[in-house]
Design an enzyme around this catalytic site. Structure first.
Site, PDB file in Angstrom:
ATOM      1  N   GLY A  29       0.815  -1.211   0.000  1.00 18.21           N
ATOM      2  CA  GLY A  29       0.000   0.000   0.000  1.00 18.21           C
ATOM      3  C   GLY A  29       0.843   1.252   0.000  1.00 18.21           C
ATOM      4  O   GLY A  29       2.055   1.188  -0.225  1.00 18.21           O
ATOM      5  N   ASN A  30       0.196   2.386   0.222  1.00 21.51           N
ATOM      6  CA  ASN A  30       0.930   3.647   0.303  1.00 21.51           C
ATOM      7  C   ASN A  30       0.287   4.543   1.358  1.00 21.51           C
ATOM      8  O   ASN A  30      -0.741   4.191   1.937  1.00 21.51           O
ATOM      9  CB  ASN A  30       0.992   4.322  -1.074  1.00 21.51           C
ATOM     10  CG  ASN A  30      -0.391   4.693  -1.586  1.00 21.51           C
ATOM     11  OD1 ASN A  30      -1.045   5.580  -1.055  1.00 21.51           O
ATOM     12  ND2 ASN A  30      -0.847   3.975  -2.610  1.00 21.51           N
ATOM     13  N   ARG A  31       0.906   5.684   1.612  1.00 17.39           N
ATOM     14  CA  ARG A  31       0.522   6.526   2.749  1.00 17.39           C
ATOM     15  C   ARG A  31      -0.529   7.576   2.406  1.00 17.39           C
ATOM     16  O   ARG A  31      -0.776   8.473   3.198  1.00 17.39           O
ATOM     17  CB  ARG A  31       1.751   7.230   3.314  1.00 17.39           C
ATOM     18  CG  ARG A  31       2.756   6.279   3.909  1.00 17.39           C
ATOM     19  CD  ARG A  31       3.909   7.063   4.548  1.00 17.39           C
ATOM     20  NE  ARG A  31       5.003   6.173   4.882  1.00 17.39           N
ATOM     21  CZ  ARG A  31       5.031   5.399   5.963  1.00 17.39           C
ATOM     22  NH1 ARG A  31       4.015   5.410   6.807  1.00 17.39           N
ATOM     23  NH2 ARG A  31       6.067   4.610   6.184  1.00 17.39           N
ATOM     24  N   SER A  32      -1.154   7.498   1.244  1.00 17.46           N
ATOM     25  CA  SER A  32      -2.143   8.518   0.904  1.00 17.46           C
ATOM     26  C   SER A  32      -3.338   8.461   1.864  1.00 17.46           C
ATOM     27  O   SER A  32      -3.894   7.398   2.126  1.00 17.46           O
ATOM     28  CB  SER A  32      -2.629   8.305  -0.532  1.00 17.46           C
ATOM     29  OG  SER A  32      -3.601   9.271  -0.836  1.00 17.46           O
ATOM     30  N   ALA A  96      -3.723   7.912  -5.067  1.00 17.88           N
ATOM     31  CA  ALA A  96      -2.389   7.344  -5.280  1.00 17.88           C
ATOM     32  C   ALA A  96      -2.602   5.891  -5.702  1.00 17.88           C
ATOM     33  O   ALA A  96      -2.954   5.042  -4.878  1.00 17.88           O
ATOM     34  CB  ALA A  96      -1.565   7.426  -4.016  1.00 17.88           C
TER      35      ALA A  96
END
Ligand code: C5P
Length: 247
Positions: A29-32, A96
């Site tokens: 995943g990502n931090r958005s 994102a």
């Protein structure tokens, strides 16, 4: 109060960050946070638009007046955005989206053992923003006069302003740390969008913070700087430019 300059417009906003499954319990995943996309949705509703918000893994409450579609992966986000984009006036890709996903999703949880772990092989995800631009281009229409660069108009004869080529306005986001204008202009052209919001990530945190500093690149026009401030400021600048393009 805000102008009601998006009244009657169908607008799709994607927000948050996708998760790409490794096995039933793990993901890449990502931090958005989704804060910028939610600010876009809220302000568009306030300006009169009919908003579909495609939210990937966002923990914020639904914005009043928007219809929210929740997704997890890039594939699901693509399906939801393409479905909602049919006949939409504007699509804003603030999410994102993972560029890659694990090539295989394990059906059972990967067990730990004394052996070395297996590598996770990645495969490319489709670029949804580029796909939207390409679909519009293939519809053979253009929103801008043929003299405007950057929209992928094949020749002057292809320019039939605003007739049947949906979405009419396509907006992308990008995070650039250096050569913001040059890298951003190249990305704007490559993805075939009308506006590209470039987050100036060097100036402080963007992910998960309520504030943002950005430059909005405009196909065939001058860039617009948005000073460090609430994400609503970036959103309202985007809607000002979108409203101007919709005419
Ligand atoms: O190429 P880059 O990831 O920097 O571009 C970011 C923009 O492209 C964002 O608007 C993002 O939502 C969109 N994007 C997309 N599909 C992808 C990757 C990014 O629509 N697979």
């Amino acid at each position: 109060g805000r102008p009601r300059d998006l009244a009657g417009r169908k607008i799709v906003v994607s927000a948050g960050g996708t998760r790409e499954a490794i096995d039933p319990v793990r993901y890449i995943g990502n931090r958005s946070s989704g804060l910028q996309g939610y600010a876009l949705a809220r302000t568009a509703v306030a300006r009169g638009a009919e908003v579909t918000l495609v939210a990937a893994n966002v923990v914020l409450p639904d914005p009043a007046g928007a219809s929210v579609v929740r997704v997890e992966s890039a594939a699901q986000l693509r399906e939801a955005v393409l479905a909602a984009s049919d006949g939409a006036d504007v699509v804003v890709m603030a999410a994102a989206v993972a560029d890659f996903r694990p090539a295989t999703r394990h059906d059972a949880k990967i067990k730990k053992s004394d052996a070395e772990p297996e590598p996770i092989h990645l495969t490319k995800n489709p670029d949804i923003l580029a796909e939207l631009g390409e679909r519009r281009r293939q519809a053979g229409d253009a929103v801008l006069p043929a003299s405007d660069p950057g929209l992928g108009v094949r020749d002057a004869g292809d320019a039939r302003p605003g007739r049947g080529a949906y979405p009419l306005v396509i907006v992308g986001f990008a995070a650039e740390t250096h050569d913001v204008l040059a890298n951003g202009q190249a990305k704007l052209a490559r993805k075939g969008c009308d506006l590209l919001v470039v987050n100036r990530v060097g100036e402080g945190l963007v992910f998960g913070t309520p504030d943002n500093a950005a430059t909005v690149l405009v196909a065939g026009g001058e860039p617009v700087d948005v000073p460090l401030g609430p994400k609503e400021d970036v959103a309202d600048t985007v809607w000002d430019l979108v409203a101007a393009r919709l005419g």
